[in-house]
Design an enzyme around this catalytic site. Sequence first.
Site, short mmCIF file in Angstrom:
data_model
loop_
_atom_site.label_atom_id
_atom_site.label_comp_id
_atom_site.label_asym_id
_atom_site.label_seq_id
_atom_site.Cartn_x
_atom_site.Cartn_y
_atom_site.Cartn_z
N ASN A 20 -18.92 155.07 19.39
CA ASN A 20 -19.35 153.86 20.09
C ASN A 20 -18.27 153.56 21.12
O ASN A 20 -17.23 153.00 20.79
CB ASN A 20 -19.53 152.71 19.11
CG ASN A 20 -20.02 151.44 19.77
OD1 ASN A 20 -20.11 151.35 20.99
ND2 ASN A 20 -20.35 150.44 18.98
N ARG A 98 -23.70 155.96 20.55
CA ARG A 98 -24.39 154.74 20.92
C ARG A 98 -24.44 154.67 22.44
O ARG A 98 -23.41 154.74 23.12
CB ARG A 98 -23.65 153.51 20.39
CG ARG A 98 -24.32 152.20 20.80
CD ARG A 98 -23.48 151.00 20.45
NE ARG A 98 -24.13 149.75 20.85
CZ ARG A 98 -23.55 148.56 20.80
NH1 ARG A 98 -22.31 148.44 20.35
NH2 ARG A 98 -24.20 147.48 21.17
N HIS A 186 -28.90 145.56 21.77
CA HIS A 186 -28.47 145.44 20.36
C HIS A 186 -29.51 146.01 19.41
O HIS A 186 -29.59 145.63 18.25
CB HIS A 186 -28.15 143.99 19.99
CG HIS A 186 -26.93 143.44 20.66
ND1 HIS A 186 -26.91 142.20 21.25
CD2 HIS A 186 -25.72 143.98 20.85
CE1 HIS A 186 -25.71 141.98 21.78
NE2 HIS A 186 -24.96 143.06 21.55
N HIS A 213 -27.67 138.36 16.43
CA HIS A 213 -26.52 139.25 16.52
C HIS A 213 -25.48 138.55 17.39
O HIS A 213 -25.60 138.51 18.62
CB HIS A 213 -26.92 140.60 17.14
CG HIS A 213 -25.76 141.54 17.31
ND1 HIS A 213 -25.55 142.62 16.47
CD2 HIS A 213 -24.75 141.56 18.20
CE1 HIS A 213 -24.46 143.25 16.85
NE2 HIS A 213 -23.95 142.62 17.91
N GLY A 215 -21.66 138.19 18.52
CA GLY A 215 -20.33 138.77 18.63
C GLY A 215 -19.82 138.53 20.03
O GLY A 215 -20.25 137.60 20.72
N ASN A 216 -18.91 139.37 20.50
CA ASN A 216 -18.46 139.25 21.89
C ASN A 216 -19.64 139.47 22.83
O ASN A 216 -19.75 138.82 23.87
CB ASN A 216 -17.35 140.26 22.17
CG ASN A 216 -16.68 139.99 23.50
OD1 ASN A 216 -16.26 138.88 23.78
ND2 ASN A 216 -16.58 141.01 24.33
N ARG A 246 -19.60 137.05 29.23
CA ARG A 246 -20.83 137.11 30.03
C ARG A 246 -21.53 135.76 30.02
O ARG A 246 -21.52 135.04 29.03
CB ARG A 246 -21.75 138.19 29.48
CG ARG A 246 -21.33 139.60 29.86
CD ARG A 246 -22.13 140.64 29.13
NE ARG A 246 -21.46 141.12 27.92
CZ ARG A 246 -22.02 141.90 27.01
NH1 ARG A 246 -23.28 142.28 27.14
NH2 ARG A 246 -21.33 142.30 25.96
N ASP A 288 -12.22 134.72 22.49
CA ASP A 288 -12.09 134.89 21.04
C ASP A 288 -12.55 133.61 20.34
O ASP A 288 -11.89 132.57 20.43
CB ASP A 288 -10.65 135.21 20.68
CG ASP A 288 -10.48 135.63 19.22
OD1 ASP A 288 -11.24 135.13 18.36
OD2 ASP A 288 -9.58 136.43 18.94
N MET A 289 -13.68 133.69 19.63
CA MET A 289 -14.21 132.51 18.96
C MET A 289 -13.23 131.95 17.92
O MET A 289 -13.14 130.74 17.73
CB MET A 289 -15.55 132.83 18.30
CG MET A 289 -16.22 131.65 17.62
SD MET A 289 -16.64 130.29 18.76
CE MET A 289 -18.18 130.91 19.44
N ARG A 290 -12.49 132.82 17.27
CA ARG A 290 -11.52 132.34 16.27
C ARG A 290 -10.47 131.46 16.93
O ARG A 290 -10.10 130.41 16.38
CB ARG A 290 -10.86 133.54 15.58
CG ARG A 290 -11.82 134.37 14.72
CD ARG A 290 -11.23 135.70 14.37
NE ARG A 290 -10.99 136.52 15.57
CZ ARG A 290 -10.60 137.78 15.56
NH1 ARG A 290 -10.34 138.38 14.39
NH2 ARG A 290 -10.42 138.46 16.69
N GLY A 335 -21.43 136.00 13.77
CA GLY A 335 -22.51 135.65 12.85
C GLY A 335 -22.17 135.93 11.40
O GLY A 335 -22.57 135.18 10.50
N GLU A 336 -21.41 136.99 11.15
CA GLU A 336 -21.07 137.37 9.79
C GLU A 336 -19.87 136.60 9.24
O GLU A 336 -19.74 136.45 8.02
CB GLU A 336 -20.75 138.87 9.73
CG GLU A 336 -21.94 139.76 10.01
CD GLU A 336 -21.55 141.20 10.28
OE1 GLU A 336 -20.43 141.60 9.88
OE2 GLU A 336 -22.34 141.93 10.90
N GLU A 382 -24.29 149.51 12.91
CA GLU A 382 -24.91 150.32 13.96
C GLU A 382 -24.55 151.79 13.81
O GLU A 382 -25.37 152.68 14.10
CB GLU A 382 -24.46 149.80 15.32
CG GLU A 382 -24.96 148.39 15.61
CD GLU A 382 -24.12 147.65 16.63
OE1 GLU A 382 -24.70 147.12 17.60
OE2 GLU A 382 -22.89 147.59 16.45
#
Length: 402
Positions: A20, A98, A186, A213, A215-216, A246, A288-290, A335-336, A382
């Site tokens: 990937n 991928r 995705h 889904h 993520g980034n 994005r 970075d969401m964190r 999401g996870e 994936e």
Amino acid sequence: MDHGMTGAGGATAEFILSLNAGSSSLKFSLYEAGDEPREIAVGQVESLGPNARFKARIGLEQVEDDLGSANHHVALRAILEKCETVLQGRPPACIGHRIAHGGVDYEAPQLLTPEVMEKLALLEPLAPLHQPHNLAAVRASIEAFPDALQIGCFDTAFHRNHPWVNDTFGLPLKYYDRGVRRYGFHGLSYDYITGTLARIDPELASGRVVIAHLGNGASMCGVLNGRSIASTMGFSALDGLPMGTRCGQLDPGVVLYLMDQEGLSASELTKLLYNESGLKGLSGATNDMRALEASQQLEAEMAIEYYTFRARRELGALAASLHGIDGVVFCGGIGENSAAIRARICNGMDWMGITLDARANTDNEMSIGIGRTKVLVIPTDEERIIARAASRALNERAMAKD
């Protein structure tokens, strides 16, 4: 540790390498081929460029190493060198890739012949963050292993047969015929999640499910009986939800304004919309969401609020496309792992039967809903979808030889 691997009847096992490739990383998983491929190593080369770094679990061992300067070719060599303890001199028999965009032609895994590679290269403008790097990894693999099967698995394939009304834009039909349509992305993740649902909850899998889904890169998909009905992503991977860098859904008039009044060129617009927008642009700090969740800055909260608002809006729209909803599945890095983001997205959605169990959500349990609409958290994989396609290709080759 015993690294000797044999297949049925004592035959030596064949290996599958799943790749990937992104602009700054090369993620990989190494499998022993079989009806259900067995993962034996997983990791990535990150920060491609002058300071690349290798991180992986190989067998039971955690391995990290500074590689110095590395491109995709160097990264692939490093992966194989580090995995030699399990490969033991036997190269992968099949390498699965991928690939972000399969266009209108490819709705199933494909042997990557020179003719196919030429067609895929023509799609690079539709996925400029992904397609060129995906194909660079393919070329590196072909050079390193000319005798191995090279299989492409496409993120657009899962959506290829969704209804026409969710496939077109309000443009003259001649553009649709030229390929200007909603492709969705995705798809490998959605393929894995729908397959997992069919195994763990067949009744829900046959119903109306929205998969998020997150993520980034982020998108959502409305699925009916395992089939894509509608996706938030469209012609490119810019549409729909705001993402790490994005923009997500954008009035095309904004693009015309930025060109006409702000004087932005096509390359400047590409950089703005793909690399400088989304969470990074709204917060003015990071994608970075964190880090945003930990921040005390007002702009960080504004970015999160927009992100979760858009997800709620798309959740309602997808449910309308499905004529109702039976379940929601969260997957992807955010999401996870982010209970807070899941809670904010589901907040106020009780009218759709979506109510969270706060404790189960905080504990990241698989089932986190207590309303009539099921809410699940399922880690996506994936790479395993790619490995399964590669294993089928090896079986087909073996049967052709018999």
